[in-house]
Write an enzyme that holds these catalytic residues in place. Structure first.
Site, PDB file in Angstrom:
ATOM      1  N   GLY A   1       0.667  -1.235  -0.075  1.00  0.00           N
ATOM      2  CA  GLY A   1      -0.029   0.000  -0.038  1.00  0.00           C
ATOM      3  C   GLY A   1       0.699   1.311  -0.155  1.00  0.00           C
ATOM      4  O   GLY A   1       2.035   1.332  -0.755  1.00  0.00           O
ATOM      5  N   SER A   2       0.147   2.244   0.613  1.00  0.00           N
ATOM      6  CA  SER A   2       0.714   3.602   0.482  1.00  0.00           C
ATOM      7  C   SER A   2       1.871   3.601   1.173  1.00  0.00           C
ATOM      8  O   SER A   2       2.757   3.017   2.011  1.00  0.00           O
ATOM      9  CB  SER A   2      -0.238   4.473   1.495  1.00  0.00           C
ATOM     10  OG  SER A   2       0.224   5.583   1.993  1.00  0.00           O
ATOM     11  N   SER A   3       2.932   4.892   0.633  1.00  0.00           N
ATOM     12  CA  SER A   3       4.097   5.066   1.134  1.00  0.00           C
ATOM     13  C   SER A   3       4.030   5.979   2.582  1.00  0.00           C
ATOM     14  O   SER A   3       5.007   5.986   3.166  1.00  0.00           O
ATOM     15  CB  SER A   3       4.892   6.018   0.202  1.00  0.00           C
ATOM     16  OG  SER A   3       4.172   7.315   0.026  1.00  0.00           O
TER      17      SER A   3
END
Lengths: 139, 427
Positions: free
Chosen positions: A66-68
């Site tokens: 997923g997201s950083s």
């Protein structure tokens, strides 16, 4: 029973020693948008651990997805007092590496056996990250 | 890790305690990765300095911004003076729409604190682009350039389309990288890591933004964190196609790099894209796979009464705003619906020169910057059913905001805003 004790060896990712009850998932975990950092709860609706908290557990999981914002979300679990006691994961990525570094929990990876197979939720797990040793006492 | 003399000097504090703390964090991070050394970078994109009021209050730092940056951004136990960025650095999207705070809930004091954050970070020399698409508006690295970027949709664009080199960095590593000009030499910085692992044979025409978004969603789900090589694309994809493909693949899977044979810089041929990897898994993307992607993306839509249409994930380009303006000019967003369009500040400024903002306002739509619905947790009051042309946003909205979501073409989405009815179809 000490006879049942399983020992695995791996590489130190973050130093330290801690022990606790295992929470295991063979799935990857999302940070930002996937956990509530204020409670340590997994909130991703499609996740097999959805609704469960890793606070004070030994979190055993495949890796990060997923997201950083992964590291910032897990960083915040430490501030909120909801980080796991120790972390064991199997797939190295920049997200998970940075996340465990700033979470500052003892962490090992690259074990000589598959932790997702060996460890079950509820087992008692001792992580001696300084020496790269994981000790599992099945429940 | 093996340190060069300038790295060792920073670690020893010869360049001041700010860069020393940054180097200490990077060494901890590099060792965790198992990296042997650092690479130099002069291109950093992150969310440096954007702390929440919870983090400020936890550390009890009050107005001392350097202290907050030390404790959180650099994960230091000691508060140090933070020097200016040593690299070119820019800021990604934020959690607030500064011009229209009335349109979303902001906890008391949060917006003011956010504005303080922005001023502080700009003062460190960071360019406040405030967009998930820095590559559209002022940060376009060259092929081979070593970068330290956050934002999954930007990372995948940077590696795949530009041929620049970055891992998916995080808040703390980008903050440290901009102070030191260093990032661990691991992963996508290295040639052998960039070769494809999966060979995708495309057997259906892929032309529109929607086509690319659906294929990105499907391919990401199939390959997870691996590197797909797309073969069978005849018409050269445009920037907006890559933008939607990469964002979708990075959210349904964790794709950080892909190749399109004949169209991306490290894929003149299938052989080049696969490089030293001996074998690649194969799968086909045809009409059946496209339908499967469409159905899955639309599995979280139930009611066809659309309250909200969200466009601009990743942030819309000027070209996309022009397309929407052509569709809404002289028309009105339905009284039971809303249309919000998200873009970067730079594109909005350009849109204003073309009077696009007037067309948008006259139609009852809103042109917003800096953020998006998922980042700001912002939808129009009472939204139950949303529609969007972004596979990424369709993926995030139901779990983050508890709304139903429909996915479709830009035209179908605009139609939904004008009629308040979902009439989207699979192409």
């Amino acid at each position: 029973m000490s006879a049942d004790k399983i020992i695995m060896r791996g590489r130190k990712i973050v130093g330290g020693v801690a022990e606790g009850e295992a929470l295991v998932t063979s799935q990857t975990i999302s940070g930002w948008g996937g956990i509530d950092p204020m409670t340590g709860t997994i909130i991703e609706t499609r996740h097999e651990l959805c609704g469960q908290s890793f606070k004070d557990k030994v979190l055993v999981f495949r890796g990060a997805k997923g997201s950083s914002g992964w590291s910032a979300a897990f960083h915040q679990t430490r501030l909120a007092g909801c980080a796991p006691k120790a972390v064991i994961f199997s797939e190295m990525t920049t997200k998970v590496a940075l996340g465990v570094v700033v979470m500052r929990t003892p962490c090992v990876s690259e074990l000589d056996d598959d932790p997702l197979e060996v460890i079950a939720t509820g087992d008692w797990v001792k992580v001696d990250a300084d020496n790269g040793i994981v000790e599992v006492i099945p429940k | 890790m093996k340190l060069s003399s300038d790295e060792q000097a920073m670690l020893d504090g010869e360049d001041g305690s700010g860069r020393q703390k940054a180097m200490e964090l990077l060494v901890r991070y590099g060792e965790a990765l198992g990296a042997e050394k650092f690479v130099d970078t002069d291109n950093v994109t992150g969310t440096m300095g954007s702390s929440s009021t919870f983090i400020r209050d936890y550390f009890d730092t009050g107005d001392d911004r350097d202290k907050l940056f030390s404790y959180f951004d650099l994960d230091s136990d000691e508060a140090v003076e933070i020097p200016k960025a040593r690299t070119f650095a820019c800021h990604l999207q934020t959690r607030f729409e500064p011009q229209r705070p009335d349109l979303h809930d902001t906890p008391a004091g949060a917006l003011e604190f956010h504005q303080d954050n922005q001023e502080y970070t700009a003062g460190l020399g960071v360019k406040m682009l405030n967009t998930c698409t820095p590559y559209v508006v002022g940060n376009t690295p060259a092929q081979g350039e070593h970068c330290a970027w956050m934002e999954s949709s930007a990372v995948v664009y940077c590696n795949s389309v530009l041929g620049a080199r970055t891992n998916t960095e995080g808040r703390e590593s980008t903050s440290a990288a901009m102070l030191t000009g260093k990032i661990p030499d691991w992963g996508f910085h290295r040639d052998e890591y960039r070769f494809g692992s999966h060979h995708v044979k495309v057997e259906t025409p892929i032309e529109s933004v929607m086509d690319w978004g659906m294929m990105g969603y499907y391919v990401g789900k199939m390959v997870q964190e691996n590197i797909p090589v797309i073969e069978g694309i005849s018409a050269a994809p445009e920037l907006i196609h890559h933008k939607h493909f990469g964002a979708a693949a990075a959210s349904s899977g964790g794709v950080e790099m892909y190749h399109v044979v004949g169209h991306t810089p490290e894929a003149d041929s299938l052989e080049q894209a696969l490089g030293s990897r001996k074998s690649a898994e194969n799968f086909v993307y045809g009409i059946n796979e496209m339908r499967e992607a469409y159905d899955e993306l639309n599995a979280q839509g139930n009611s066809d009464d659309i309250d909200y249409v969200m466009l601009g994930c990743p942030h819309y380009t000027l070209e996309q705003i022009a397309v929407v303006c052509r569709l809404i000019e002289g028309k009105k967003v339905h009284e039971n619906s809303n249309l919000w369009i998200f873009t970067s500040r730079a594109v909005r400024n350009e849109a204003i020169k073309h009077d696009f903002h007037k067309i948008i306002a006259k139609a009852g739509a809103v042109l917003m910057t800096d953020t998006c619905s998922a980042m700001a947790s912002a939808t129009p009051a009472g939204t139950k059913v949303a529609a969007t042309d972004s596979a990424k946003q369709t993926y995030y909205l139901p779990s983050m905001l508890g709304v139903e979501a429909w996915f479709g073409s830009t035209k179908d989405c605009v139609d939904a805003a004008l009629t308040s009815k979902w009439r989207g179809v699979c192409p």
